[in-house]
Design an enzyme around this catalytic site. Structure first.
Site, mmCIF file in Angstrom:
data_model
loop_
_atom_site.group_PDB
_atom_site.id
_atom_site.type_symbol
_atom_site.label_atom_id
_atom_site.label_comp_id
_atom_site.label_asym_id
_atom_site.label_seq_id
_atom_site.Cartn_x
_atom_site.Cartn_y
_atom_site.Cartn_z
ATOM 1 N N GLU A 513 1.613 -4.346 5.368
ATOM 2 C CA GLU A 513 1.489 -3.008 5.947
ATOM 3 C C GLU A 513 0.778 -2.047 5.013
ATOM 4 O OE1 GLU A 513 1.893 -2.666 8.920
ATOM 5 O OE2 GLU A 513 3.116 -4.386 9.406
ATOM 6 N N HIS A 519 -6.633 0.534 3.923
ATOM 7 C CA HIS A 519 -7.782 0.562 4.826
ATOM 8 C C HIS A 519 -7.974 1.975 5.378
ATOM 9 C CE1 HIS A 519 -10.010 -2.100 8.032
ATOM 10 N NE2 HIS A 519 -10.829 -1.290 7.394
#
Length: 717
Positions: A513, A519
């Protein structure tokens, strides 16, 4: 996992369902979070995204608003409604400004006044919807959750109307005909927008457009109810204290008997350890039935209604099935390609899964069972533990003694800071719950983002583990940079009277996660449309799936994994047992993922109305070595069916890419900062603004290959 709900234009990075790979949750991928929306971004012809440059202010439009703090604004019922309404109003102003150019001379149709302004609309709809969606599943107050949920129908109605706006489309098409030379993500945006006017019904007549509006509203409402029912569903069983035999001391101490009975719930910190370690397998099966049936029969009805609506919408838009519609803009392109991919996986797994099942059955017999006994889905986790302990001397409960949650969190932050040249500064959270912590992200002396960690289980909270977008990054029209904000929602053990010890599966989930958080944080896309994790759905999990590997590395674990009492590192024999036993169970776990992806495809490919429970039972009989359990309706708790509809295959599709990417990291070193910086620059920074296959090829220095993936499935890694 991370998902964008609503539509391409909303750019809402909204997580939906668990992404944690190694967790034994039935709907969780075996190595992972998306993504993307009604319309995923396509593989563009453009070679890649340009470096972000300041943009001039749009002509004849208001100045871009100052950077806003959605958390400060949206934590009350009134505040969350106002946040949503204000940004939708701003979005409408921008749409009106574009439409005012209808019939204007070509010199007035600039990138900034048309397509650039359209991306500003995307940002405003994202700003309207992101934080309210999070508050709808995470705020502890029911009134705020309900107020927050009123936003999604508004954003969906807005985007539906926008895609059906002939005047808006006429201006953007006129700009396209002008033939300005666009590169990188700007070229990709123009291509995607022109495609998506068609995909969202612009070419329908007025009567059919009205039908589409009604369908979209009903789909949104049904999806909200489906997810709310899962979130509100905490089922339980009551057992004798002796049925806790096999569980860890801390677990037993955390479940004292009341009136001679112990209550075990379907919440993650209760459920996973119990089905994995409890010797009372009848109780484990009873808990599995409760867990599988979360959402209740009302969710079965809601889902079947949604399937009918999606099918009708697909046909209205000219597609045979919803699967055909949903897959078109993704890397896979067609339903046929997805089927072939899943069939290839199923064939590759047949013999390895058979061998693993034989070992599980032998372990069952060795524990006193009969060869003729039926093994049920939850028995896989229990018997895998038996095999790993007997064959590899691996004890997962002993390993968890080295993963105290505070140490794991610090280790994860230290490692990613080192890899990517970042600094994390904890700041006052002032968030929706006292458990939430907040961190600013700094790089080269500049703040580049912020994230919130909401790590512990509680009543009425999102039940899985996922990254939610809170604010989308973008180069604003006044040239300034709006940095991203994210929230990580998990259900890990909470520190208290007993040490909060994570399973290694939990640690892998945390790394996965946080890969989505990175990202989201490290994007440099100038456009909201492609910011961070706004990639095609069947790619978005690849960066986070890749990052799971760090949780298996001795070099990495030695940086933070210490016994919570003695401070000792993981012993060599325990670490060796963990890594040697890793491949066992992989075939069965991946087969489970193929089963889930096939359910998703079947539900979205068949004619409606249909009996979804019958489909689940049928697919399980064809794809899974474990039998369908009578009186269960797994689909009622399968949250990926809302938002990941017809896209669940993407987990395995992306996993193939992630295993290939790891070949370079393994060669150079997982903590090699030069390689990490190349990954940041070539892939994470691009978001969805460049062809995803191309970004991976540039990082690897060659075209991607499936070889590493099938080697992984064969247990060679």
């Amino acid at each position: 996992m991370r998902i964008r709900r609503t539509s391409f234009t909303a750019a809402v990075v909204l997580a939906l369902a668990a992404c944690g790979p190694a967790s034994p949750e039935p709907e969780t991928p075996t190595p992972p979070a998306p993504t993307v929306s009604t319309t995923d971004t396509t593989a563009a012809k453009a070679a890649g995204a340009k470096d972000a440059q300041p943009l001039p202010a749009p002509e004849n439009a208001q100045s871009a608003p100052a950077e806003f703090d959605p958390v400060a604004e949206g934590m009350t019922a009134a505040g969350v409604k106002k946040l949503c309404d204000d940004h939708l109003a701003r979005a409408q102003e921008l749409v009106t400004a574009i439409k005012a150019l209808k019939g204007a001379p070509a010199d007035k149709l600039t990138y900034e006044s048309t397509l650039g302004r359209f991306d500003d609309v995307i940002l405003e709809v994202a700003s309207a919807g992101e934080f309210p969606y999070l508050m709808g599943v995470a705020h502890p107050e029911a009134a705020v959750r309900e107020a927050a949920k009123s936003c999604e129908p508004k954003t969906d109605a807005f985007t539906t109307a926008m895609w059906l706006d002939q005047d808006l489309a006429e201006v953007l098409r006129a700009y396209a005909k002008k033939g300005d030379k666009l590169e990188g993500e700007r070229a990709r945006l123009l291509s995607d927008v022109l495609r998506d006017f068609r995909r969202n019904g612009l070419e329908l007549d007025a009567k059919k457009q009205q039908q589409l509006r009604q369908m979209n509203a009903a789909i949104t409402k049904g999806g909200q109810e489906f997810m709310s029912n899962i979130g509100a569903s905490t089922e339980s069983i009551e057992i004798d204290p002796k049925s806790l035999e096999g569980l860890q001391k801390e677990y037993i101490e955390g479940h004292p008997a009341k009136d001679g009975k112990v209550r075990i719930t379907t919440d993650y910190p209760d459920y996973f350890p119990f089905i994995t370690h409890a010797k009372d397998r009848k109780a484990a099966l009873a808990l599995y039935v409760k867990f599988t049936n979360r959402g209740g029969k009302q969710n079965v009805k809601l889902l079947e209604d949604l399937l009918a609506l999606r099918s009708q919408k697909a046909k209205l838009l000219g597609y045979e099935t919803w699967a055909d519609y949903a897959i078109e803009p993704r890397m896979a392109k067609t339903r046929k390609n997805v089927r072939e991919f899943l069939d290839k996986l199923q064939a590759a797994l047949k013999e390895p899964a058979k061998k693993e099942l034989e070992e599980l059955r032998a372990a069952h017999v060795a524990a006193g069972g009969k060869k003729t006994d039926v093994l049920y889905p939850p028995d896989r986790y229990y018997l895998e533990e038996k095999v790993k302990k007997a064959k590899y001397n691996f004890d997962s409960q002993a390993l968890s003694e080295y993963f105290e949650i505070g140490a794991v969190k610090k280790g994860l932050l230290d490692i990613t800071a080192r890899m990517y040249g970042l600094e994390y500064k904890e700041v006052p959270a002032k968030a929706w719950h006292p458990d939430v912590t907040a961190y600013e992200v700094w790089s080269k002396g500049q703040k580049i983002g912020k994230f919130y960690l909401d790590l512990y289980s509680r009543q009425d909270k999102y039940k899985h583990a996922a990254m939610f977008g809170v604010r989308t990054a973008k180069r604003l029209s006044n040239g300034t940079w709006q940095h991203p904000i994210a929230a990580l929602e998990c259900n890990f053990p909470k520190p208290g009277a007993q040490a909060a010890l994570m399973s290694h599966d939990d640690v892998v989930t945390f790394f996965h996660e946080f890969g989505h958080v990175l990202h989201h944080m490290l994007t440099q896309s100038e456009l909201a449309s492609y910011s961070g994790t706004s990639t095609v759905r069947d790619f978005v999990e690849a960066p986070s799936q890749m990052f799971e590997e760090w949780a298996w590395s001795r070099e990495v674990l030695d940086l933070f994994a210490r016994h919570h009492k003695t401070g000792a590192k993981i012993p060599d024999d325990l670490f060796s047992a963990m890594t040697r036993s890793r491949a066992f169970g992989r075939a069965l776990a991946t087969q489970r993922q193929v089963f889930l992806a096939t359910i998703d495809q079947e539900l979205h490919s068949r004619k409606t109305p249909l009996d979804s429970t019958k489909v689940v039972a049928e697919v399980q009989g064809k794809t899974d070595v474990f039998p369908y359990v009578k009186d269960t309706h797994f689909q009622s708790s399968f949250g990926h069916l809302i938002g990941y509809d017809a896209g669940y295959y993407g987990y395995q599709w992306a996993l193939s890419l992630s295993r290939d990417v790891l070949t370079r990291f393994r060669k150079d070193g997982l903590l090699n900062t030069t390689t990490a910086q190349a990954w940041r620059t070539e892939v994470l920074a691009k978001g969805g603004g460049a062809d995803e296959r191309g970004t991976v090829a540039r990082f690897l220095g060659r075209e991607p290959s499936h070889d590493a993936y099938f080697s992984y499935l064969a247990g060679k890694e």
